[in-house]
Design a protein around this motif. Structure first.
Motif, PDB file in Angstrom:
ATOM      1  N   ASP A 170       0.821  -1.585  -0.017  1.00 45.87           N
ATOM      2  CA  ASP A 170       0.123  -0.044   0.133  1.00 45.87           C
ATOM      3  C   ASP A 170       0.834   1.591  -0.118  1.00 45.87           C
ATOM      4  OD1 ASP A 170      -1.687   2.043   0.167  1.00 45.87           O
ATOM      5  OD2 ASP A 170      -2.870   1.084   2.034  1.00 45.87           O
ATOM      6  N   GLN A 171       0.822   1.935  -1.420  1.00 45.94           N
ATOM      7  CA  GLN A 171       1.475   3.244  -1.468  1.00 45.94           C
ATOM      8  C   GLN A 171       1.075   4.825  -0.949  1.00 45.94           C
ATOM      9  OE1 GLN A 171       3.631   6.271  -4.546  1.00 45.94           O
ATOM     10  NE2 GLN A 171       4.378   3.750  -4.728  1.00 45.94           N
ATOM     11  N   VAL A 172       1.496   5.183   0.552  1.00 47.54           N
ATOM     12  CA  VAL A 172       0.323   5.755   1.127  1.00 47.54           C
ATOM     13  C   VAL A 172       1.157   7.207   1.835  1.00 47.54           C
ATOM     14  CG1 VAL A 172      -1.459   4.525   2.402  1.00 47.54           C
ATOM     15  CG2 VAL A 172       0.870   5.003   3.255  1.00 47.54           C
ATOM     16  N   TYR A 199       5.180   7.525   0.929  1.00 46.99           N
ATOM     17  CA  TYR A 199       5.111   8.921  -0.756  1.00 46.99           C
ATOM     18  C   TYR A 199       5.346  10.280  -0.128  1.00 46.99           C
ATOM     19  CZ  TYR A 199      -0.045   9.670  -1.364  1.00 46.99           C
ATOM     20  OH  TYR A 199      -0.857  10.036  -1.130  1.00 46.99           O
ATOM     21  N   SER A 200       5.913  11.373  -1.028  1.00 49.70           N
ATOM     22  CA  SER A 200       6.249  12.885  -0.048  1.00 49.70           C
ATOM     23  C   SER A 200       7.167  12.347   0.989  1.00 49.70           C
ATOM     24  CB  SER A 200       4.946  12.916   0.015  1.00 49.70           C
ATOM     25  OG  SER A 200       3.860  13.209  -1.386  1.00 49.70           O
ATOM     26  N   PRO A 201       8.092  11.870   1.263  1.00 51.28           N
ATOM     27  CA  PRO A 201       8.228  11.431   2.335  1.00 51.28           C
ATOM     28  C   PRO A 201       8.908  13.197   2.918  1.00 51.28           C
ATOM     29  CG  PRO A 201       9.941  10.643   0.902  1.00 51.28           C
ATOM     30  CD  PRO A 201       8.702  10.664   0.266  1.00 51.28           C
ATOM     31  N   PHE A 244       8.797   1.390   3.278  1.00 48.04           N
ATOM     32  CA  PHE A 244      10.181   2.475   2.028  1.00 48.04           C
ATOM     33  C   PHE A 244       9.488   3.110   1.614  1.00 48.04           C
ATOM     34  CE2 PHE A 244       9.517  -2.959   1.739  1.00 48.04           C
ATOM     35  CZ  PHE A 244      10.442  -3.285   1.731  1.00 48.04           C
ATOM     36  N   ALA A 245      10.911   3.998   1.299  1.00 50.94           N
ATOM     37  CA  ALA A 245       9.971   5.350   1.281  1.00 50.94           C
ATOM     38  C   ALA A 245      11.009   5.528   0.116  1.00 50.94           C
ATOM     39  CB  ALA A 245      10.936   6.297   2.405  1.00 50.94           C
TER      40      ALA A 245
END
Ligand code: NAP
Length: 290
Positions: A170-172, A199-201, A244-245
């Motif tokens: 899940d990319q969040v 995302y947008s880390p 992960f980032a």
């Protein structure tokens, strides 16, 4: 000035139920500037040199232009990359998903994606999209599939349709000033072995400044590790298994710095200090950051 040589030890970990080992720090591609194509391609290729093997893109970004730029960056290096793209919800019927994937593959100039995501929940039943993903896996066009911007009810629904060990990630939205996924989405993913991709880390350009208490803490911790505040922030976000980032950088110096987070390990005490300086806010509905 902090060292950017830490990349030599980029950490890799299993990407959810996928058997592949994926770099904990990857590369985003939203808002790549087509006007600076050569330098952007250089940055992405340098990112690969530094071990940031996970490249995230989407048919949405630049209306397909980001995928074309990624195609240039990975030309001759496809085997080094864990390549991820995303289908737009408006295309995500069974046949629409398959057609969108074919278009992405053509722009990326490759014959397969390592993972294909539904960008966010849209108008079509999830059964349709998942049937499209399964067809694509069957045809070897994608190796895995996952989702993005899914809340727990969406994840439960996807799990009930697809069964266990099928949702890869899940990319969040996840950064120091936006930790709402820690309420429910993160625990759910850890329980079900689903990778979380932050995302947008860096807050999509709103990184804590050194004028704030949190910003000063990041600087102190960075200094102790001969690192930078951004490296410390990334290390915090990926401090657990399954995390992960994917920072986006079109400047090669930024790419080098970001890769340096790939082997930075913070102590429990440092993690606790960061946790207190950037408290988890109230729960929020997962929405695409558009
Ligand atoms: P981000 O990675 O949080 O921030 C990108 C910004 O930070 C750019 O302005 C970049 O500048 C700058 N930057 C990067 N590294 C830096 C460094 N070391 N020092 C100083 N500045 C630095 O924002 P994002 O692009 O929103 O998120 C990352 C990726 O996540 C996206 O590109 C995309 O692939 C993905 N994403 C997915 C969704 C979704 O709905 N699934 C939504 C948003 C984003 P330069 O470009 O000049 O280097």
């Amino acid at each position: 000035m902090a060292s950017v040589t830490r990349w030599l030890g980029m950490q890799f970990r299993r990407f959810g139920p996928a058997k592949e080992q994926v770099s904990v720090i990857g590369q985003g591609t939203w808002y790549l500037d087509p006007g600076s194509r050569a330098s952007v391609v250089t940055a992405l290729r340098q990112g690969l040199d530094f071990g940031m093997r996970h490249i995230d893109t989407a048919e949405l970004y630049g209306d397909g232009e980001a995928e074309r730029i990624v195609g240039d960056a990975i030309a001759g290096r496809r085997d080094e990359v864990f390549l991820v793209s995303k289908v737009l919800p408006r295309n995500a019927t069974r046949l629409g998903t398959i057609a969108a994937c074919e278009r992405s593959l053509a722009r990326l100039r490759t014959d397969h994606l390592d993972c294909y995501l539904l960008h966010w929940r849209g108008p079509y039943p999830l059964e349709e999209t998942i049937a499209g993903f399964e067809q694509l896996v069957f045809r070897g066009k994608i190796h895995h599939w996952g989702v993005s911007n899914f809340d727990v009810p969406d994840l439960e629904e996807a799990l009930s349709i697809a069964g266990p060990d099928q949702i890869t990630c899940d990319q969040v939205l996840y950064h120091l000033q936006e930790r709402a996924i820690e309420h429910a989405v993160l625990p759910w993913c850890l329980r079900h072995g689903v990778a979380i991709v932050a995302y947008s880390p860096f807050g999509h350009g709103h990184f804590p400044s050194s004028h704030t208490r949190g910003g000063r803490l990041l600087e102190q911790i960075a200094e102790a590790h001969n690192a930078t505040p951004r490296q410390v922030a990334l290390a915090f976000l990926v401090c657990r298994d399954l995390l992960f980032a994917i920072p986006k950088a079109s400047n090669p110096e930024h790419t080098a710095e970001n890769a340096g987070a790939g082997n930075l390990r913070l102590s429990d005490e440092e993690l606790l200090k960061i946790d207190r300086a950037f408290p988890v806010g109230p729960p929020r509905r997962e929405l695409p950051m558009l």
